[in-house]
Scaffold this active site. Structure first.
Site, short mmCIF file in Angstrom:
data_model
loop_
_atom_site.label_atom_id
_atom_site.label_comp_id
_atom_site.label_asym_id
_atom_site.label_seq_id
_atom_site.Cartn_x
_atom_site.Cartn_y
_atom_site.Cartn_z
N SER A 424 0.88 -1.15 0.00
CA SER A 424 0.00 0.00 0.00
C SER A 424 0.92 1.20 0.00
O SER A 424 1.70 1.38 0.92
CB SER A 424 -0.87 -0.01 1.25
OG SER A 424 -1.45 1.24 1.42
N ARG A 425 0.84 2.02 -1.05
CA ARG A 425 1.85 3.06 -1.19
C ARG A 425 1.55 4.31 -0.38
O ARG A 425 2.40 5.15 -0.23
CB ARG A 425 2.03 3.42 -2.66
CG ARG A 425 2.66 2.29 -3.42
CD ARG A 425 3.03 2.64 -4.83
NE ARG A 425 3.16 1.41 -5.58
CZ ARG A 425 2.27 0.97 -6.44
NH1 ARG A 425 1.21 1.68 -6.72
NH2 ARG A 425 2.44 -0.18 -7.04
N VAL A 426 0.32 4.47 0.12
CA VAL A 426 0.09 5.64 0.98
C VAL A 426 -0.36 5.24 2.37
O VAL A 426 -0.32 6.04 3.29
CB VAL A 426 -0.97 6.60 0.40
CG1 VAL A 426 -0.47 7.27 -0.83
CG2 VAL A 426 -2.27 5.89 0.17
#
Ligand code: ATP
Ligand code: MG
Length: 567
Positions: A424-426
């Site tokens: 999950s990049r954020v």
């Protein structure tokens, strides 16, 4: 030269004809033809080039019938007022696409209405013909039939009237409930995504209820997180339980079923009804049996409904299940429109249809109400191939993916998340600090465990450190297993994970642990609400707090073991 044709139900006197035609030419110099057609019942139809004025009784009755069929109560039916319409004529049809002439000024995405009552959406505007994707059954459309512009683009109703409803790609009810009231606001299916300045950072968590996701692949409000995996790996289950987990959390949910079997959809709606999730959920359906156009439009409809809520300042969760079928429907439409096929026969702009859909999810700035739209698209892979065209496209548009694997699923690791390939990049920014601190070492520990596991298969002597890692890993994996319909709150996940990280479960075999966790979770919920609340509120699990967790665990595990050996 203008072509003028007058069709009348009853024979007309010369003066009457003159009166009707007067506005359209210089008579008798202008040519015209007059025909009789008793099927009109009364009145006349006038054609002037691509325009038509229909004053016949047949048309008036048809318009009333249409309203009654749409479920409008008799006293609210509005009589038809004849007006000039811009029309075209069907040239040919092929598998859900109709080509028509006329319709000179039709807009892109405009609803086109055929005389047989079927509706379509214009999609391909050419100089002499228009390609229209049909929303209803093709069998009703005849060659030479007239179709007319509606002067409105495809829209859906939105707002509170949509909550608890099951609707089609144009927002029409499919649940035998009342019709959606006219005063419900309407939105275009396609709108521009919020701009950079209209957004703010994604930094608030939205919980799925799955420990593995909430701890290691955290999702924030306004994020786009892909669920990807082969057939029957539990993709829908994660999305479904995520909606179930929003109960009482003030999040509006929208589930878009794209090209699925009707039976699957009805089971899901039934499930939502049973657990009370329909109180905050809208289901948009374009099933496998519907036209490719409906399947293609459904995600945009769901997105528009979600946007309606987001702009009211609310938090929204929208699931697109699944976008592989959406891409296939678009491919079918494009091939029929003879657009050049590219990689895997998809048209060149298949990336764009998904990016403009997913870009619309956002967390709006405070000045705009601060609402959010979290999007969970689902994509099906073939034999685990995430490097195929559609998967790579969507992976690149989203903020991360949850990758599900058949092998794990069949080995009993459910949810079957491949932690190594999921990110999950954020989400990290959106994670509560207590969860972030608890979950920090998990990925590394699991990766270590998997490496050692492969190594330990060779059966060589293991040192105590390795053994401890293996012990811990196998139990951690057990804690991350979670059946369907058993969501855990953030605090509950932290509680169980803290014990796992401290290797507190080492005295239980993995099988025992499986049973134990079920009983223990029920007990924590009953007796330890204050402890859970403390975890929920704190920044990190201090030594003192962990000591209390551990104490509670020790007391219960002993009791549980005695109970177990007695039975
Ligand atoms: P499809 O490709 O057909 O859409 P899917 O990937 O959406 O499948 P699901 O329908 O969610 O998969 O799940 C497949 C089966 O696995 C279902 O019978 C479901 O009950 C079961 N299942 C899914 N997740 C779990 C879980 N966490 N624990 C136990 N069973 C599960
Ligand atoms: Mg599914």
């Amino acid at each position: 030269m203008t072509s003028i044709q007058l069709i009348s139900a009853k024979p007309l006197a010369e003066t009457e004809i003159k009166e009707i035609l007067a506005p359209h030419g210089d008579f008798p110099a202008t040519e015209y033809s007059v025909k009789l057609d008793p099927e009109l019942l009364d009145g006349y139809v006038l054609f002037v080039d691509n325009r038509r004025l229909d004053t016949s009784l047949r048309r008036k009755l048809a318009e009333i019938e249409k309203q009654l069929k749409a479920g409008i109560p008799t006293e609210q039916v509005v009589p038809y007022k004849p007006e000039v319409e811009e029309i075209g004529q069907v040239i040919r049809t092929s598998d859900g696409i109709v080509f028509s002439n006329g319709l000179d000024h039709v807009m892109n995405n405009e609803i086109v209405i055929f005389d047989s009552g079927v509706e379509g959406v214009s999609m391909d505007l050419g100089p002499s013909e228009t390609g229209i994707m049909l929303l209803g059954s093709e069998s009703a459309v005849r060659s030479g039939e007239y179709c007319r512009r509606s002067y409105r683009t495809a829209q859906v109703p939105c707002g509170d009237a949509m909550i608890g409803r099951v609707v089609d790609a144009l927002g029409r009810p499919l649940d035998n409930g009342p019709s959606i009231p006219d005063y419900a606001p309407r939105r275009d299916l396609e709108t521009a995504a919020p701009s950079v300045t209209q957004r703010q950072q994604v930094n608030e968590p939205i919980y799925t209820g799955f420990t593995a996701i909430d701890a290691m692949i955290p999702i924030g409000k306004g994020q786009r997180e892909l669920i990807i995996g082969d057939r029957q790996t539990g993709k829908t289950t994660i999305a479904r339980d995520m909606i179930a987990n929003q109960k009482g959390k003030n999040v509006q949910c929208i589930y878009v079923a794209v090209g699925q079997k009707m039976s699957t959809i009805s089971t899901l709606v039934q499930f939502f009804r049973e657990i009370g999730a329909m109180e905050y959920t809208t289901v948009v359906v374009a099933s496998a049996s519907e036209s490719a156009a409906a399947v293609y439009l459904a995600p945009y409809a769901g997105c528009a409904i979600a946007e309606g809520f987001m702009e009211q300042g609310r938090d929204v969760l929208v699931i697109y299940d699944d976008l592989s079928k959406h891409a296939q429907a678009y491919r079918a439409l494009s091939l029929l429109l003879r657009r050049p096929p590219g990689r895997e026969a998809y048209p060149g702009d298949v990336f764009y249809i998904h990016s403009r859909l997913l870009e619309r999810s956002a967390r709006l700035a405070e000045e705009l109400g601060g609402g959010s739209m979290t999007a969970i698209p689902i994509v099906e892979t073939q034999a685990g191939d995430i490097s195929a065209y559609i998967p790579t496209n969507i992976i690149s548009i989203t903020d991360g993916q949850i990758y599900l694997e058949s092998d794990l699923f069949f080995a009993g690791q459910r949810p079957a998340i491949n932690v190594g390939l999921s990110v999950s990049r954020v989400g990290g920014d959106a994670q509560k600090s207590v969860m972030r601190k608890t979950a920090g070492p998990l990925r590394v520990q699991l990766a270590q465990y998997r490496e050692l596991q492969a190594f330990a298969q060779f059966g060589s002597d293991l040192d105590s450190e390795t053994q401890r890692s293996l012990e811990l890993g196998v139990r951690l994996t057990e804690v991350l297993k979670q059946g369907q319909g058993q969501p855990r709150s953030m605090a509950e996940s932290v509680f169980l994970l803290q014990l796992a990280i401290h290797n507190a479960y080492r005295d239980l075999t993995p099988d025992e642990l499986h049973e134990f966790l079920r009983d223990y979770l029920a007990k924590i919920r009953m007796d330890n609400q204050s402890l859970l609340q403390e975890i929920e509120m704190c920044d990190k699990v201090s030594e003192a707090l962990y000591a209390r967790i551990q104490e509670d665990y020790r007391a219960y595990v002993e009791q549980w073991m005695t109970m177990r050996s007695a039975s």
